[in-house]
Design a protein around this motif. Structure first.
Motif, PDB file in Angstrom:
ATOM      1  N   UNK B 356       0.834  -1.200   0.000  1.00 38.22           N
ATOM      2  CA  UNK B 356       0.000   0.000   0.000  1.00 38.22           C
ATOM      3  C   UNK B 356       0.869   1.252   0.000  1.00 38.22           C
ATOM      4  N   UNK B 357       1.964   1.232   0.748  1.00 38.53           N
ATOM      5  CA  UNK B 357       2.822   2.419   0.776  1.00 38.53           C
ATOM      6  C   UNK B 357       3.400   2.688  -0.605  1.00 38.53           C
ATOM      7  N   UNK B 359       2.121   1.763  -3.377  1.00 36.65           N
ATOM      8  CA  UNK B 359       0.997   2.226  -4.194  1.00 36.65           C
ATOM      9  C   UNK B 359       0.779   3.714  -3.977  1.00 36.65           C
ATOM     10  N   UNK B 360       0.854   4.134  -2.708  1.00 36.84           N
ATOM     11  CA  UNK B 360       0.652   5.551  -2.410  1.00 36.84           C
ATOM     12  C   UNK B 360       1.716   6.404  -3.093  1.00 36.84           C
ATOM     13  N   UNK B 361       2.965   5.961  -3.055  1.00 41.66           N
ATOM     14  CA  UNK B 361       4.016   6.722  -3.728  1.00 41.66           C
ATOM     15  C   UNK B 361       3.765   6.795  -5.221  1.00 41.66           C
ATOM     16  N   UNK B 363       0.916   6.732  -6.683  1.00 48.24           N
ATOM     17  CA  UNK B 363      -0.179   7.661  -6.937  1.00 48.24           C
ATOM     18  C   UNK B 363       0.268   9.102  -6.753  1.00 48.24           C
ATOM     19  N   UNK B 364       1.143   9.326  -5.769  1.00 51.46           N
ATOM     20  CA  UNK B 364       1.659  10.690  -5.592  1.00 51.46           C
ATOM     21  C   UNK B 364       2.372  11.121  -6.859  1.00 51.46           C
TER      22      UNK B 364
END
Lengths: 309, 588
Positions: B356-357, B359-361, B363-364
């Protein structure tokens, strides 16, 4: 100035209660089978489309115009479709991989998410663009008597009230009922629960049912609030909801609600006041997610145990 | 292990008992097999359609058109005829491992029959198209029944293990064998790419012809695997590893000389190359170090945007133009730095949360690129107009003359990407066998135990991200010049999922796996254009099915195979001593 602040707070709380509803599904499923159900956001989306399908194709016109008749039917339809998809997902995609290494169910969840999104896009007429969703509650806006009056749509108010009620109901169910006790036992130690006479498969299905029902209801209410739905709403709100679940403490119902409200507020206030404006509101949520996972992985209400690999 | 005799033939071992449903057929296996082979042959010769389908590869009511398109190399009738004759011969002659060979052939026949039959039926408006009484168009049905009989006949008597051949010849003969094998592989790849031609309004059968060819190729490869020949060739190339690698590289470079040498396929091959290089980089992070990265395509994007900004394109914010090799290195370095930045916060996070982390990067990155952060990414307008690579005065977009041979435009890009992929493979192979690689594998298997063994997991995990990101940045620089426009749209979450799927589909932790996975995921959408609307839906379903039925991928790493899909001994037979994984041979 102040009224902008208040109206953004209101927006944030409305969005936050929706996110909390979806987060409940994430947190329960993770608590029970340690799986991040990537496709949960899509269950929310499917619930919304299910409700819309019921409205458009099955309701006679006079029912469509009376919200007190249409609304319950739509909620039931949305929840039913969402629950159906969730149960099928559990039965065919996740259950066979119950004992596989962690990578397998994760990839499968990604696959289910993509497949569901595309299935709706291809098979629901007109789903390639946003579809208007009818008003299913009292139309209009209530002005909260603070300052100059802070507007909140009645459908938004409904969303907040229903979310909180359902969350409280879920907490009571888990705390006080037999099945709730079975769920807690299964999430603590599945094998011992089986020794105590609990059938873990049934408990897991029930978890998916509850999560799906909540997400489906949320989908219908959200559609009524925004008056349109599109196939991307699952992915975006799903990420927010997962962040909320983690922020609140994965496995905790209260955590999901509090986390949801927090995330909603961050999105609306951050979009308003932080640099970059509303284009970067997603970015702030992701920053929060990364920060939580790195500095306090157990979230607000979780236990202080190391995140298991 | 330098015996020059054949091992005792497999039938000396009694085959395992068949399942009870098939036991009834056991005494009749030879009859079933011969019948299956005959029916397949008959099916190849009968007409398949009761009407003319725009004079495509399905001529109406014709029977013995041996020498026209249906019997070309990619023609399904030829495949069926060959399969039928082979089946009859193998049913009568005691070839080692023949049950599995026949089973593979049977499935190949079924696949060809189903694809073509379905297609004709759908186009012709119903089953009548393939089963009409006037004009005896029973080809599809005959072939299908023949294939089914073959499969039943092959498996009814129980399956013997795949034979293991330990032939060894003198060095030059083995070199010759390798050259011939890889040459045939080149021809096969070229045929796969060009079968059915390009899908377009004028050529509506391309998808069906392609799928049918794939089915036949699958049957052929299955038969070769079942006969133990593929494993033997693998052993031979292990013995002469350096030579094999050189020959493979040369054959890859010869692709432009085959039928797939036109501009279109060179472009497709170049794109496959970019994603293959990226997939190998992802293989370092996911396959070797076990760090699930769902935002990996961001590094490809960073490399691409760096290259775009330094390429002298009109839209780039930084007006400097640097020579291409410098840009490649710069892109790799910057991407590597970002890789380290992404890696650092993740040290305390594991498993799903790490996914998830990342994935978050990812998306950022996408959001920032979409909003044209710092003016570097062009936002919705992207950065168009990137000039083609230009080395030694030749622009890579031009057609080139090599010793009298005119090569299509884009061949130079293809050659460059082959060299890039080869370099990336070299890096990966060296890393995998180094201390660092072993440390990664240890971390993947059990991080706490690795730490207890004295491995400094923190810096080593960051190194995994860093090196993986560098390889992606490297590929990204090429990508920017090849596609001449870099936009945030190419680097969304779905692309990360596709890359991950390529690595998993091909088999995690192996180089041929990553290349194979990337190839499949890029060739299929090109060839099956008529299904493009359903592409993502099928992709999602395919992910679910792969993880359910073959999570170790197509070319599994030895560790992964043992971890994800413990096979029974019956599948591979006794593994000769001296092979590294005797532990596995005695397990299960």
């Amino acid at each position: 100035m102040l009224s902008t602040l208040f109206s953004q707070i209101v927006n944030g709380l409305v969005l936050g209660s929706l996110i909390g509803l979806i987060a409940l599904g994430y947190t329960m499923v993770y608590g029970i089978i340690q799986l991040i159900n990537f496709a949960h956001g899509e269950i929310f989306m499917v619930g919304a489309y299910g409700g819309l399908a019921m409205f458009t194709y099955l309701l006679p016109t006079f029912v469509q115009q009376q919200w007190y008749l249409a609304l319950p039917l739509l909620l039931i339809a949305g929840a039913a479709v969402a629950v159906g998809v969730a149960v099928a997902m559990e039965r065919f995609a996740y259950r066979p991989l119950r004992n596989a290494p962690r990578l397998a169910p994760l990839i499968t969840a990604l696959g289910v998410s993509v497949a569901l999104q595309e299935a709706v896009r291809v098979f629901y007429p007109g789903a390639t663009a946003a579809i208007p969703f009818p008003d299913i509650f009292v139309p209009g806006t209530w002005m909260i008597p603070i300052g100059d009056g802070v507007p909140i749509k009645y459908s938004g108010l409904l969303l907040v009230v229903v979310s909180l009620t359902l969350a409280i109901g879920l907490q009571l169910f888990i705390d006080r009922s037999r099945m709730g006790r079975a769920m807690r036992a299964t999430s603590q130690d599945r094998d011992v629960a089986r020794l105590m006479g609990i059938d873990p498969d049934r408990v897991i299905v029930l978890t998916f049912v509850l999560g799906g029902a909540l997400a489906g209801v949320g989908g219908v209410l959200y559609g009524g609030y925004l008056n349109n739905i599109n196939i991307d709403m699952g992915f975006q709100n799903g990420i927010f909801a997962f962040t909320a679940a983690v922020l609140g403490g994965i496995g905790s119902v209260r955590g999901a609600v509090v986390g949801g409200l927090t995330i909603g507020l961050i999105k609306s206030l951050g979009g308003q006041y932080l640099p970059g404006g509303s284009a970067y509101d997603y970015v702030w949520i992701f920053v929060v997610l990364i920060a939580v996972l790195v500095f306090r992985p157990q979230g607000f209400f979780g236990e202080t145990e190391r995140v298991r690999a | 292990m330098s015996t020059l005799e054949k091992p005792p033939p497999a039938p000396a071992m009694p085959p395992p008992a068949p399942s009870s449903r098939l036991a009834a057929l056991a005494p009749h296996t030879t009859v079933l097999r011969i019948a299956g082979g005959l029916l397949t042959l008959v099916g190849a010769l009968l007409p398949w359609a009761t009407f003319v389908l725009n004079e495509g590869p399905y001529p109406e009511k014709s029977t013995l058109e041996f020498f026209s398109a249906p019997f070309a190399v990619t023609g399904f009738r030829l495949h069926l005829a060959v399969f039928g004759i082979a089946a009859i011969v193998i049913a009568l002659v005691a070839v080692p491992g023949r049950e599995r060979i026949l089973r593979a052939i049977g499935w190949g026949v079924v696949a060809v029959a189903v694809v073509n039959g379905l297609y004709i039926a759908v186009e012709g408006g119903g089953l009548g198209a393939i089963t009409a009484a006037d004009g005896v168009a029973f080809g599809a049905v005959a072939a299908l029944v023949g294939g089914v009989l073959l499969v039943l006949g092959a498996t009814a008597g129980g399956l013997t293990p795949v034979p293991v051949w330990t032939w060894q010849f003198n060095r030059y003969l083995e070199w010759l064998i390798l050259v011939v094998t890889y040459g045939l592989l080149l021809l096969l790849v070229s045929a796969v790419l060009t079968s059915g031609g390009r899908g377009s309004a004028a050529n509506v059968y391309s998808g069906a012809v392609f799928l049918s060819f794939l089915g036949a190729a699958g049957g052929l490869l299955g038969a070769l695997h079942a006969s133990g020949l593929l494993a033997w060739i693998g052993a031979v190339s292990e013995r002469h590893r350096l030579f094999s690698v050189i020959v493979l590289l040369v054959t890859a470079l010869l692709l432009p000389l085959t039928g797939a040498g036109n501009e279109y396929w060179m472009t497709v091959a170049a794109n496959i190359g970019v994603y293959a290089a990226t997939a190998i980089g992802l293989n370092i992070v996911v396959g070797l170090a076990g760090l699930l990265d769902l935002g990996y395509v961001a590094f490809l994007g960073i490399g691409a945007f760096v290259a775009a900004n330094f390429s002298g394109a009109a839209a780039s914010r930084i007006g400097i133009e640097l020579p291409f090799p410098v840009v490649m290195v710069l892109a790799a370095v910057i991407a590597g730095i970002f890789g380290a930045i992404v890696g650092s916060p993740t040290l305390r996070v594991r498993g799903d949360y790490l996914a998830i982390v990342t994935l978050a990067f990812g998306e950022i990155f996408v959001r920032s690129a979409q909003n044209n952060i710092g003016g570097l990414t062009g936002g919705s307008n992207a950065i168009p107009g990137i000039p083609p690579v230009s080395l030694f005065g030749t622009e890579f977009n031009d057609a080139v003359q090599v010793g009298g041979l005119e090569l299509a435009p884009g061949v130079l890009y293809y050659v460059l990407i082959v060299l890039i992929v080869a370099a990336v493979m070299l890096v990966f192979a060296n890393l995998k066998n180094s201390r660092l690689g072993r440390a990664w594998i240890a971390i993947r298997e059990d991080e706490d135990a690795a730490r207890a063994m004295g491995i400094r997991t923190g810096p080593i995990k960051i190194l995994a991200f860093l090196i993986g990101a560098m390889l992606a940045g490297f590929a990204g620089a090429f990508f920017a010049h090849k596609t001449a426009t870099v936009s945030y749209e190419s680097f969304r979450f779905l692309e990360s999922v596709t890359l991950l799927a390529a690595v998993i589909l091909g088999g995690m932790g192996t180089i041929p796996g990553a290349v194979l996975g990337a190839s499949i995921l890029f060739v299929l959408p090109e060839k099956l254009r008529e299904f493009s609307d359903y592409r993502l839906l099928l992709f999602g379903l395919a992910l679910i099915l792969i993880m359910r039925f073959r999570p170790q991928g197509l070319v599994p790493d030895r560790h992964r195979r043992a971890e994800l899909a413990p096979e029974t001994d019956a599948e591979t037979g006794p593994i000769p001593a001296g092979d590294g994984d005797t532990a596995k041979a005695s397990a299960s």
